[in-house]
Design an enzyme around this catalytic site. Structure first.
Site, short mmCIF file in Angstrom:
data_model
loop_
_atom_site.label_atom_id
_atom_site.label_comp_id
_atom_site.label_asym_id
_atom_site.label_seq_id
_atom_site.Cartn_x
_atom_site.Cartn_y
_atom_site.Cartn_z
N MET A 1 0.85 -1.18 0.00
CA MET A 1 0.00 0.00 0.00
C MET A 1 0.88 1.23 0.00
SD MET A 1 -3.19 1.12 0.17
CE MET A 1 -3.99 -0.41 0.55
N CYS A 2 0.69 2.11 -0.95
CA CYS A 2 1.46 3.35 -1.04
C CYS A 2 0.80 4.44 -0.20
CB CYS A 2 1.53 3.81 -2.49
SG CYS A 2 2.32 2.63 -3.58
N GLY A 3 1.54 5.50 0.04
CA GLY A 3 1.01 6.67 0.71
C GLY A 3 1.37 7.89 -0.09
N ARG A 32 3.76 3.30 4.97
CA ARG A 32 2.86 2.67 4.00
C ARG A 32 3.59 2.08 2.81
NH1 ARG A 32 -2.40 3.53 4.76
NH2 ARG A 32 -2.85 3.33 2.56
N ASN A 78 -1.81 6.18 -5.85
CA ASN A 78 -1.95 4.96 -5.07
C ASN A 78 -3.11 4.19 -5.67
OD1 ASN A 78 -2.18 2.94 -3.19
ND2 ASN A 78 -2.94 4.25 -1.55
#
Length: 158
Positions: A1-3, A32, A78
């Site tokens: 999961m990116c932020g 993240r 994201n």
């Protein structure tokens, strides 16, 4: 999961509070996505923008560090693309979803047309430097959250 994060300010150099706030958010989004954490600043005559992106590498032959930028735009993302958007690009395993969506947005005259064809969850922030416009969106189901804050208050977009 990116932020991802973007902070808009009158002038960053003159606002210690904005820099402090950005540092707190940068530290939080770092959790993240442990594979890449970058920051990019963009300034115009009237305002400054700080973009940040923390990436968890899951696709492509190599990591796509963000923010992505060129002379005309800046982009943080994201999400995942499951179909739609020029499916022939999806066959290129050397590119992740971020690059595919960034290229599609730059090539289409209307961002809404790109989003209408996209299949999969997303949240992004896109700066069109030529038009001096900032776009942000998330998928209709909110599978990737996107918060908007104003002077300490944060709300979900609709």
């Amino acid at each position: 999961m990116c932020g991802i994060i973007c902070i808009l300010s009158g002038t960053i150099e003159n606002s210690v509070n904005t820099v402090d706030i950005f540092q707190v958010f940068k530290e939080n989004i770092a959790n993240r996505g442990p594979d890449s954490l970058n920051v990019e600043k963009y300034s115009s005559e009237n305002w400054d923008l700080l973009f940040g992106a923390s990436v968890l590498w899951l696709q492509g032959k190599c990591i796509t560090s963000q923010p992505l930028k060129d002379d005309e735009s800046l982009f943080v993302y994201n999400g995942d693309i499951f179909g739609g958007i020029s499916d022939h690009h999806l066959m290129r395993a050397d590119h992740g979803d971020t690059t595919i969506l960034f290229d599609a947005i730059k090539q289409m005259p209307m961002i809404s047309a790109v989003l209408a064809s996209k299949q999969g969850p997303y949240a992004f922030i896109y700066l069109d430097k030529r038009k001096q416009k900032l776009y942000f969106a998330r998928d209709i189901f909110g599978r990737r959250s996107l918060l908007i804050g104003k002077r300490g208050r944060f709300t979900y977009t609709h």
